[in-house]
Design a protein around this motif. Structure first.
Motif, mmCIF file in Angstrom:
data_model
loop_
_atom_site.group_PDB
_atom_site.id
_atom_site.type_symbol
_atom_site.label_atom_id
_atom_site.label_comp_id
_atom_site.label_asym_id
_atom_site.label_seq_id
_atom_site.Cartn_x
_atom_site.Cartn_y
_atom_site.Cartn_z
ATOM 1 N N ARG A 200 0.839 -1.208 0.000
ATOM 2 C CA ARG A 200 0.000 0.000 0.000
ATOM 3 C C ARG A 200 0.875 1.260 0.000
ATOM 4 N NH1 ARG A 200 -4.728 -2.045 4.221
ATOM 5 N NH2 ARG A 200 -6.106 -2.982 2.596
ATOM 6 N N LYS A 201 2.004 1.190 0.726
ATOM 7 C CA LYS A 201 2.932 2.319 0.702
ATOM 8 C C LYS A 201 3.533 2.480 -0.695
ATOM 9 C CE LYS A 201 4.256 2.041 5.592
ATOM 10 N NZ LYS A 201 5.378 1.798 6.544
ATOM 11 N N GLN A 202 3.887 1.335 -1.306
ATOM 12 C CA GLN A 202 4.419 1.402 -2.652
ATOM 13 C C GLN A 202 3.382 1.945 -3.640
ATOM 14 O OE1 GLN A 202 5.793 -2.588 -3.443
ATOM 15 N NE2 GLN A 202 7.860 -2.171 -2.660
ATOM 16 N N GLN A 203 2.123 1.569 -3.423
ATOM 17 C CA GLN A 203 1.065 2.094 -4.303
ATOM 18 C C GLN A 203 0.943 3.592 -4.147
ATOM 19 O OE1 GLN A 203 -2.923 0.972 -3.259
ATOM 20 N NE2 GLN A 203 -3.715 1.254 -5.340
ATOM 21 N N SER A 209 0.730 -1.311 -8.350
ATOM 22 C CA SER A 209 -0.582 -1.049 -8.928
ATOM 23 C C SER A 209 -1.686 -1.472 -7.969
ATOM 24 C CB SER A 209 -0.732 -1.817 -10.243
ATOM 25 O OG SER A 209 -0.722 -3.220 -10.000
ATOM 26 N N GLY A 210 -2.886 -1.022 -8.253
ATOM 27 C CA GLY A 210 -4.047 -1.415 -7.446
ATOM 28 C C GLY A 210 -4.323 -2.901 -7.559
ATOM 29 N N LEU A 211 -4.021 -3.490 -8.737
ATOM 30 C CA LEU A 211 -4.223 -4.924 -8.907
ATOM 31 C C LEU A 211 -3.305 -5.718 -7.988
ATOM 32 C CD1 LEU A 211 -5.475 -7.314 -10.379
ATOM 33 C CD2 LEU A 211 -3.730 -7.044 -12.149
ATOM 34 N N GLU A 212 -2.045 -5.275 -7.868
ATOM 35 C CA GLU A 212 -1.111 -5.975 -6.999
ATOM 36 C C GLU A 212 -1.544 -5.900 -5.542
ATOM 37 O OE1 GLU A 212 3.128 -5.517 -9.366
ATOM 38 O OE2 GLU A 212 2.371 -3.810 -8.199
ATOM 39 N N THR A 218 -6.263 -10.328 -1.189
ATOM 40 C CA THR A 218 -6.960 -11.607 -1.356
ATOM 41 C C THR A 218 -6.174 -12.746 -0.724
ATOM 42 O OG1 THR A 218 -7.964 -10.836 -3.423
ATOM 43 C CG2 THR A 218 -7.904 -13.220 -3.048
ATOM 44 N N LEU A 219 -4.853 -12.742 -0.924
ATOM 45 C CA LEU A 219 -4.005 -13.767 -0.317
ATOM 46 C C LEU A 219 -4.082 -13.724 1.204
ATOM 47 C CD1 LEU A 219 -0.850 -13.529 -2.619
ATOM 48 C CD2 LEU A 219 -2.594 -15.321 -2.622
ATOM 49 N N LEU A 220 -4.108 -12.506 1.755
ATOM 50 C CA LEU A 220 -4.224 -12.352 3.205
ATOM 51 C C LEU A 220 -5.540 -12.936 3.711
ATOM 52 C CD1 LEU A 220 -3.411 -11.266 5.980
ATOM 53 C CD2 LEU A 220 -4.331 -9.033 5.290
ATOM 54 N N LEU A 221 -6.621 -12.629 3.019
ATOM 55 C CA LEU A 221 -7.934 -13.133 3.441
ATOM 56 C C LEU A 221 -7.992 -14.655 3.347
ATOM 57 C CD1 LEU A 221 -10.257 -10.459 1.789
ATOM 58 C CD2 LEU A 221 -9.753 -10.745 4.228
#
Length: 466
Positions: A200-203, A209-212, A218-221
């Motif tokens: 999120r900091k990199q975004q 990107s927002g997709l990343e 999703t992986l976290l969830l």
């Protein structure tokens, strides 16, 4: 009299049914991935092969306090007393009776007493002895059937001990596996959360990107969703452990680390030993013994029955004169009863008993075949689990190397924090997969011990008293 006492037992004498025994328990040699014991059979307390004193203590407490074991012990004692009771029919029975009565014959009947009194008290006492010789072995066959029933109950007690120990060991090991898996996935979840924060900091700085970011979220969830069923299974399995130990769920024992167990050596058991040591096979054999004895009982019922009786007593209007001269009574008799016609009932019962004998013999063979299948399934499972564990360990080592290299690159400035965290997650998940494979192997080793009969837990006669 000697001939009458010895008698002859009609019906078939018990012979163990023939069963097909394989040359080996599996089509091809398996379980070579694990070391095999050089001592041969299974130890008395086979769970000690896992090398955990805490586990040994848990199993011993369960065996000492289990209500199901206590119920099986009481049932065994009842079966033993039934044998003792039936043996009593080999001996004569004696009864002693005393009967005082106050009588008034009235004026319309002649007085029964010599003194002419119609109102009097009459005392009678009598010793009666009866004996039914076991001419054709009916009682002998009944004793044989009850002895087989007692042996069946003893074997069921062994089976209950084996089942309790196996279920408890498997449950305790599963709690260790689930606890370690939960800890590893919790660490992987924390790493995924850190990775999401960095992305999120990199975004925000335009490097992601927002997709990343969405993909990482999703992986976290997904990791968080994996934790919930693990935690559920852990708590429910701990409840099972407490129940098997005859404790309430709030008194479940402390969790044991998975590293506290050692992988047991596989026992060497040949098919002939399996038939002799599995409680369910031996219990099925006692069913054949009971059915064989029932044929003898049904056959003897179609033959003559002899009974002998004797009585000695006395009667008088006063207690002290019951056995004086002229007041003594005695009787001696015999009764021979032979069935002539019963509408085919006794013959049909004999034929039914013979059919039951055939059915029990077939059931015995089916039990033996199922036992061989259980052992073969367990051996194939252990072999597959051992190979899966090796592969999971290789995967864990590879993912650990990847993480260490990425962490070194991070420190040297050649890799980003998200990359290092992703590698760490992969390593933690590989550890969780290895833990699952290790727990599966331990569980199937327990199943193997159980399928082999688990050793002889209690074979001595004292089992009927404990």
């Amino acid at each position: 009299m000697a001939v009458l006492l010895a008698g002859c037992a009609v019906g078939p004498d018990y012979v163990r049914p023939e069963v097909q025994k394989p040359q080996s328990l599996t089509r091809t040699p398996v379980a070579t991935a694990l070391p095999v014991s050089t001592t041969g059979g299974i130890g008395h307390q086979w769970w000690q092969a896992f090398g955990s004193a805490e586990l040994d203590s848990i199993v011993q407490e369960a065996l000492d306090k289990s209500p199901s074991i206590e119920a099986a012990q009481a049932t065994l004692r009842a079966a033993h007393q039934n044998v003792v009771a039936q043996r009593g029919y080999f001996l004569p029975s004696a009864q002693l009776g005393y009967n005082p009565t106050r009588q008034n014959t009235g004026q319309s009947l002649s007085p029964p007493l010599n003194n002419g009194e119609s109102l009097y008290t009459y005392h009678t006492a009598q010793l009666s002895v009866s004996y039914a010789p076991d001419l054709f072995g009916s009682n002998r066959r009944q004793v044989e059937g009850l002895q087989a029933a007692e042996e069946s109950q003893r074997l069921q007690l062994q089976a209950a001990r084996l089942s309790l120990a196996a279920n408890l060991v498997a449950a305790v090991i599963q709690t260790s596996m689930l606890q370690e898996q939960t800890d590893l996935l919790q660490q992987a979840t924390e790493a995924a959360q850190q990775q999401l924060q960095h992305m999120r900091k990199q975004q925000a700085n335009g490097y992601a990107s927002g997709l990343e970011v969405a993909t990482q979220q999703t992986l976290l969830l997904q990791l968080q969703q994996q934790l919930v069923p693990l935690q559920k299974s852990l708590e429910q399995t701990r409840n099972l452990v407490a129940t098997l130990m005859a404790r309430t769920p709030d008194q479940a024992p402390a969790l044991l680390p998975l590293s506290g167990y050692q992988l047991p050596l596989l026992p060497q058991v040949v098919p002939s030993q399996l038939v002799d040591q599995r409680p369910d096979i031996r219990a099925a054999e006692t069913q054949v013994q009971q059915a064989s004895a029932a044929v003898g009982v049904a056959t003897a019922a179609r033959l003559p029955q002899l009974s002998i009786s004797a009585a000695y007593g006395g009667g008088a209007t006063t207690f002290a004169r019951m056995f004086s001269a002229g007041n003594v009574t005695w009787a001696l008799g015999a009764n021979l009863l032979a069935p002539l016609f019963n509408g085919g009932t006794l013959r049909a019962r004999q034929q039914a008993a013979e059919a039951e004998l055939q059915a029990s013999a077939a059931s015995y063979q089916s039990t033996v075949l199922s036992a061989f299948q259980d052992v073969a399934n367990a051996l194939y499972a252990v072999d597959a689990d051992a190979r899966a564990l090796r592969m999971s360990r290789d995967s864990e080592e590879a993912s650990y190397t990847t993480w260490k290299l990425s962490d070194s690159q991070l420190k040297a400035g050649y890799a980003s924090m998200p990359t290092s965290l992703a590698a760490k997650q992969s390593w933690l998940q590989a550890q969780a997969a290895r833990v699952a494979a290790q727990g599966s192997l331990y569980g199937d080793v327990v199943a193997l011990y159980q399928s082999l009969g688990g050793g002889v837990l209690r074979t001595d006669a004292s089992a009927s008293a404990n």
